[in-house]
Design a protein around this motif. Structure first.
Motif, PDB file in Angstrom:
ATOM      1  N   SER A 186      -2.077  -5.083   5.163  1.00  0.00           N
ATOM      2  CA  SER A 186      -0.673  -4.853   5.485  1.00  0.00           C
ATOM      3  C   SER A 186       0.102  -6.160   5.381  1.00  0.00           C
ATOM      4  CB  SER A 186      -0.542  -4.293   6.894  1.00  0.00           C
ATOM      5  OG  SER A 186      -1.195  -3.050   6.993  1.00  0.00           O
ATOM      6  N   LEU A 203       0.813  -1.217   0.000  1.00  0.00           N
ATOM      7  CA  LEU A 203       0.000   0.000   0.000  1.00  0.00           C
ATOM      8  C   LEU A 203       0.846   1.265   0.000  1.00  0.00           C
ATOM      9  CD1 LEU A 203      -2.715   1.572   0.497  1.00  0.00           C
ATOM     10  CD2 LEU A 203      -2.304   1.184   2.939  1.00  0.00           C
ATOM     11  N   SER A 243      -5.125   6.611  -2.290  1.00  0.00           N
ATOM     12  CA  SER A 243      -4.914   5.529  -3.259  1.00  0.00           C
ATOM     13  C   SER A 243      -6.208   5.178  -3.974  1.00  0.00           C
ATOM     14  CB  SER A 243      -4.346   4.288  -2.550  1.00  0.00           C
ATOM     15  OG  SER A 243      -3.058   4.540  -2.041  1.00  0.00           O
ATOM     16  N   LYS A 270      -5.485  -3.188   0.025  1.00  0.00           N
ATOM     17  CA  LYS A 270      -4.592  -4.325   0.269  1.00  0.00           C
ATOM     18  C   LYS A 270      -4.220  -4.411   1.754  1.00  0.00           C
ATOM     19  CE  LYS A 270      -0.275  -6.501  -1.214  1.00  0.00           C
ATOM     20  NZ  LYS A 270       0.891  -6.424  -2.118  1.00  0.00           N
ATOM     21  N   LYS A 289      -1.844   5.914   7.565  1.00  0.00           N
ATOM     22  CA  LYS A 289      -2.267   4.772   6.755  1.00  0.00           C
ATOM     23  C   LYS A 289      -3.662   5.017   6.169  1.00  0.00           C
ATOM     24  CE  LYS A 289      -0.290   1.170   6.919  1.00  0.00           C
ATOM     25  NZ  LYS A 289       0.813   0.560   6.119  1.00  0.00           N
ATOM     26  N   ARG A 348      -4.774   5.076   2.152  1.00  0.00           N
ATOM     27  CA  ARG A 348      -5.863   4.292   1.551  1.00  0.00           C
ATOM     28  C   ARG A 348      -6.837   5.214   0.818  1.00  0.00           C
ATOM     29  NH1 ARG A 348      -5.372  -0.878   2.716  1.00  0.00           N
ATOM     30  NH2 ARG A 348      -4.412  -1.543   4.684  1.00  0.00           N
ATOM     31  N   THR A 379      -4.094  -1.223  -4.800  1.00  0.00           N
ATOM     32  CA  THR A 379      -3.580  -1.508  -3.461  1.00  0.00           C
ATOM     33  C   THR A 379      -4.329  -0.761  -2.364  1.00  0.00           C
ATOM     34  OG1 THR A 379      -1.919   0.189  -3.951  1.00  0.00           O
ATOM     35  CG2 THR A 379      -1.232  -2.120  -4.145  1.00  0.00           C
ATOM     36  N   TRP A 380      -5.315   0.050  -2.717  1.00  0.00           N
ATOM     37  CA  TRP A 380      -5.969   0.899  -1.705  1.00  0.00           C
ATOM     38  C   TRP A 380      -6.573   0.064  -0.573  1.00  0.00           C
ATOM     39  CZ3 TRP A 380     -10.980   0.955   0.007  1.00  0.00           C
ATOM     40  CH2 TRP A 380     -11.930   0.256  -0.767  1.00  0.00           C
TER      41      TRP A 380
END
Length: 263
Positions: free
Chosen positions: A172, A27, A160, A170, A153, A157, A167-168
């Motif tokens: 960890s 990510l 993204s 995805k 994080k 997201r 990967t928004w």
């Protein structure tokens, strides 16, 4: 506030002129790579992915495909952490030795290519966890633009998703060595069976997976929302497969997946 963070990130990247990115395909590094290309242009950005037994083939293939999709210049190297006795002894600060070895290689690439900086995907939330690798980054002058821009994080997201990066959402990921208790030697054979076990579980549809190694016991961590997948058939398949891989006992951690459970 969120748009201001993104503006600050772009300003930081623009000031660097050209960068080598420690790129895993996760990510954080995927988002950083995309923004770096948008700001600096393809020719001023080089994504470098390190391959080793601690990094599953599945993750590497996804990283390579994503880099190609973004039109990034992408380079693969072999990392040598398993040749370092201080790493394989698996002390609490093992990540320091791994990251130091990696960042040295990236800095050599930076110098040979005449680029300005090595950057990584460390973000603000990483300060909440024990991150010995950050010490190595600081010692070697690695820049962490997401951290400097105070991007979390959740921000990554959100940004993204707007950028339509796959990967928004995805989960960890951490290297396979993190499945082994501290001070137990890290062996290629253990990494291999952990990796094969996790691949099998992901193929069954579990979104987030950790196979923690405790002697001949595999302690499985899933999202609690995925516990419903554990009907009698699934339990039978999982147990049979992991015993083939060399685990004697297979146990479910009722607390579910969480970071740092081996600390």
């Amino acid at each position: 506030m969120k748009n201001l963070k993104l503006k600050n990130l772009k300003k930081i990247l623009n000031s660097l002129k050209s960068v080598v990115i420690a790129y895993s395909g996760g990510l954080d590094s995927t988002f950083l790579l995309k923004v770096a290309i948008d700001v600096l242009g393809r020719k001023n950005v080089l994504a470098v992915t390190a391959r080793s037994e601690t990094y599953p083939e599945r993750e590497y293939n996804q990283a390579r495909a994503l880099a190609k999709r973004m039109g990034a210049r992408h380079m693969t190297i072999r990392s040598g952490e398993l040749s370092l006795a201080k790493f394989t002894a698996n002390p609490v600060n093992r990540c320091y030795y791994c990251k130091r070895e990696l960042f040295r290689k990236l800095d050599d690439i930076r110098k040979r290519r005449g680029m300005a900086a090595v950057i990584d995907g460390t973000n603000l939330d990483d300060l909440k966890d024990i991150r010995h690798g950050m010490k190595a980054a600081n010692e070697l002058g690695v820049v962490s633009p997401l951290l400097e821009a105070r991007i979390t994080k959740a921000d990554i997201r959100r940004f993204s998703k707007k950028l339509k990066l796959p990967t928004w959402s995805k989960p960890s990921f951490a290297c396979l060595a993190s499945r082994i208790p501290f001070n137990k030697e890290i062996k290629k054979s253990d990494l291999a069976r952990i990796g094969r076990a996790e691949d099998f579980l992901k193929d069954l549809g579990f979104k987030q997976v950790r196979v923690r190694l405790h002697g001949d016991i595999a302690r499985l961590e899933f999202y609690k929302s995925d516990f419903r997948r554990l009907d009698a058939r699934a339990i039978g398949r999982i147990t049979a497969k992991l015993k083939i891989l060399g685990f004697r006992y297979v146990c479910l951690d009722l607390e579910g997946y969480r970071t740092g459970s081996m600390h």
